[in-house]
Structures are given as structure tokens and as C-alpha cells.
Scaffold this active site. Structure first.
Site, mmCIF file in Angstrom:
data_model
loop_
_atom_site.group_PDB
_atom_site.id
_atom_site.type_symbol
_atom_site.label_atom_id
_atom_site.label_comp_id
_atom_site.label_asym_id
_atom_site.label_seq_id
_atom_site.Cartn_x
_atom_site.Cartn_y
_atom_site.Cartn_z
ATOM 1 N N ASP A 81 0.843 -1.196 0.000
ATOM 2 C CA ASP A 81 0.000 0.000 0.000
ATOM 3 C C ASP A 81 0.886 1.257 0.000
ATOM 4 O O ASP A 81 1.776 1.398 0.843
ATOM 5 C CB ASP A 81 -0.890 -0.025 1.256
ATOM 6 N N HIS A 82 0.628 2.159 -0.938
ATOM 7 C CA HIS A 82 1.349 3.440 -1.029
ATOM 8 C C HIS A 82 2.874 3.314 -1.123
ATOM 9 O O HIS A 82 3.608 4.032 -0.419
ATOM 10 C CB HIS A 82 0.991 4.369 0.136
ATOM 11 N N HIS A 174 -7.491 10.146 3.867
ATOM 12 C CA HIS A 174 -7.027 9.147 4.831
ATOM 13 C C HIS A 174 -7.211 9.670 6.255
ATOM 14 O O HIS A 174 -6.954 10.839 6.526
ATOM 15 C CB HIS A 174 -5.540 8.858 4.611
ATOM 16 N N GLY A 175 -7.645 8.779 7.155
ATOM 17 C CA GLY A 175 -7.790 9.180 8.561
ATOM 18 C C GLY A 175 -9.251 9.230 8.963
ATOM 19 O O GLY A 175 -10.118 8.719 8.267
ATOM 20 N N HIS A 202 -9.528 5.057 -1.914
ATOM 21 C CA HIS A 202 -8.732 5.123 -0.672
ATOM 22 C C HIS A 202 -9.544 5.864 0.384
ATOM 23 O O HIS A 202 -10.479 6.582 0.058
ATOM 24 C CB HIS A 202 -7.414 5.847 -0.934
ATOM 25 N N SER A 205 -12.492 4.186 5.411
ATOM 26 C CA SER A 205 -13.009 4.260 6.786
ATOM 27 C C SER A 205 -13.856 5.514 6.964
ATOM 28 O O SER A 205 -13.355 6.615 6.790
ATOM 29 C CB SER A 205 -11.847 4.302 7.793
ATOM 30 N N ASN A 224 -10.186 0.629 0.184
ATOM 31 C CA ASN A 224 -9.157 0.486 1.218
ATOM 32 C C ASN A 224 -9.678 0.871 2.597
ATOM 33 O O ASN A 224 -10.308 1.927 2.752
ATOM 34 C CB ASN A 224 -7.972 1.399 0.900
ATOM 35 N N THR A 227 -7.561 3.066 8.599
ATOM 36 C CA THR A 227 -7.799 3.713 9.898
ATOM 37 C C THR A 227 -8.694 2.873 10.810
ATOM 38 O O THR A 227 -8.381 2.680 11.986
ATOM 39 C CB THR A 227 -8.469 5.090 9.664
HETATM 40 ZN ZN LIG Z 1 -4.432 5.235 0.671
#
Ligand SMILES: [Zn+2]
Length: 273
Positions: A81-82, A174-175, A202, A205, A224, A227
Site C-alpha cells: 500500500d502506497h 485518509h484518517g 482510498h 473508513s 481500502n 484507519t
Molecule cells: Zn491510501
């Protein structure tokens, strides 16, 4: 059983669903995901964040993930991932990854294409499909949201690089979201129709369920979750009784918490509108 990224995503394509990609960090988070995949007889992607390759933890974790996948009765992939540079990509290939993400989205389009193409060339020589990213998916802490992926640039990027899957920026981050995101489903449909490859979302969550279902209807084939794997594990660790001393016994509940989270998301991604 271990399959590569394209093989697992082709199942999603055939069934018009999405495959969840869960970030795992240790044996217990990987076990939780494996238990969920087995119980629901569902293909999943085990993915490991590039930092764990940078700091060399992944080389110890990878054999456990590969063994779990080998013992599962459903096709699963093991994905980087990444990946930030060629170094993580090479380490992940060496650890047995069957899918690679290279994230050069912070660079200008030309440089993103150049680096991604280099990774695709390397990975194709060992039969490993690559996920690229165009339009930077930032974090929920960013002051300004990055620009959304442009349809014409996506077509050009896919054609030039030969990526097998494309991560796009259509409003996720993200987060932990402070406010529920609002995905640009129209743009997503346009990108999916124009590029004709599986699209990756992405920052899964915290996206409301109905928007995830709409995104799948519009061409998202991989979602994805990072988090909330962490939170399900850590919240359970924090609430598990201090009286349990055997670490294997202590880890039962956090492992089960990850399994419960993974089951919920597998079911969501299989549910059609
Ligand atoms: Zn990501």
C-alpha cells in the site's frame, strides 16, 4: 490461495462488487481479516503500508500473511500500500507481494507517469500487477483538499503507464473524517467508463454506506480500509481486561474485533444497490 491483484479484482468485476483491502500491521490484525474471509467465503486483499517495508517490519510479517492466504479456501492478494519509491517496491516483491501500489501522486503528471511506468516495467517482469494513483488523496487533517482526478488525464495516465488499477481522488481522505465526505460519483463514473480499468477508493473508513454502494455501482472495485482496522484493534486492546496476562489470550478479543470489522465491510461491499 494466493492470486495476484488483477485476478482478485476480476472477481469483483464479474460480480459487480468491490473487494475490501485491509491494512494489516501484525499477526493479530492479519488473523482477524483471515477469519472474516474464511467465515464469509470472501476474497480479500491483505495490504501492508509502505512504512512497514521502509522500517523492515514487513519482512517478518509477510511470511505470516502468505501462510494465512495459502490456508484460506478463497482467492486473496497480498499488496503493498502506497509504495513511495522503487526501494519499497523491490522489498515488497522480495517479500512475495502479489500486488504493488506505487503512489507518485504528489508529483506532476509527467513525473508520476515516469515513476509509475518504471514500476510497471519491473513488476510485469515478475507477473505482479500495479495500482497507480492520480489526483492526490490527502489526509483528513489537510487544510486544503487536493484537486480531483481529471478524466482526460486519467485516460492518458492509464494508457502511458499500463497500470492494472487506478486510485482516484473524488473526495475521500485518509484518517478519521470530521464530517462525512461527499463523493463525486459523476466524475467517478466518467473516469471508470473512460479508462475501463478497476478503480480504487482510498480512505474507505468512515464513508457512509450508501455512498460506498454508489461508488461500486459506478466502477469502484477495491476499497481500502486502514484507519478503522487500527481503531477496531486498538479500542479493543484498551478495553481488554488487565487481568489477562498471557499475551496470546489477551489478543483474542482484539483479533475478534478486527474480524467483526472486516466481516461488516466484506458484507457491505458485496451488497448491491
Ligand atoms: Zn491510501
Amino acid at each position: 490461495m494466493l492470486v495476484n491483484l488483477s485476478q482478485v479484482l476480476s472477481i469483483a468485476e464479474q460480480e459487480s462488487i468491490a473487494i475490501p483491502a485491509f491494512n494489516v500491521y501484525n499477526l493479530e490484525t492479519a488473523l482477524g481479516v483471515a477469519h472474516a474471509a474464511e467465515a464469509l467465503y470472501a476474497p480479500v486483499i491483505f495490504q501492508v503500508y509502505s512504512r512497514l517495508f521502509t522500517n523492515n517490519l514487513a519482512q517478518y510479517l509477510a511470511p505470516s500473511i502468505l501462510k494465512l492466504i495459502e490456508d484460506l479456501p478463497v482467492p486473496c492478494a497480498f499488496h503493498l500500500d502506497h509504495g513511495a519509491s522503487m526501494a519499497e517496491v523491490q522489498k515488497a516483491l522480495r517479500s512475495g507481494a502479489s500486488g504493488i501500489m506505487i503512489d507518485a501522486s504528489k508529483w506532476e503528471l509527467d513525473e508520476n507517469i515516469r515513476l509509475t511506468k518504471e514500476v510497471v516495467t519491473l513488476c510485469s517482469s515478475v507477473g505482479v500487477p500495479v495500482e497507480g494513483e492520480l489526483g492526490h488523496v490527502g489526509t483528513t487533517k489537510d487544510a486544503v483538499q487536493a484537486e480531483y482526478t481529471k478524466v482526460d488525464e486519467a485516460v492518458w495516465y492509464v494508457q502511458e503507464t499500463g497500470v492494472a488499477a487506478l486510485a482516484v481522488m473524488i473526495g475521500t481522505a485518509h484518517g478519521r473524517y470530521l464530517q462525512a465526505p461527499k463523493l463525486d460519483i459523476k466524475r467517478l463514473s466518467e473516469i471508470a467508463n473512460a479508462t475501463r480499468i478497476p478503480i480504487v477508493l482510498h480512505g474507505g473508513s468512515g464513508i457512509p454506506d450508501d455512498q460506498i454502494r454508489q461508488a461500486i455501482t459506478s466502477g469502484v472495485r477495491k476499497v481500502n480500509f486502514g484507519t478503522d482496522v487500527c481503531y477496531s484493534f486498538l479500542n479493543s486492546v484498551r478495553s481488554t481486561s488487565e487481568d489477562i496476562v498471557g499475551v496470546d489470550l489477551f489478543m483474542k478479543e482484539p483479533t475478534a474485533a478486527v474480524e467483526a470489522f472486516a466481516r461488516e465491510k466484506i458484507t457491505l461491499l458485496r451488497t448491491k444497490l
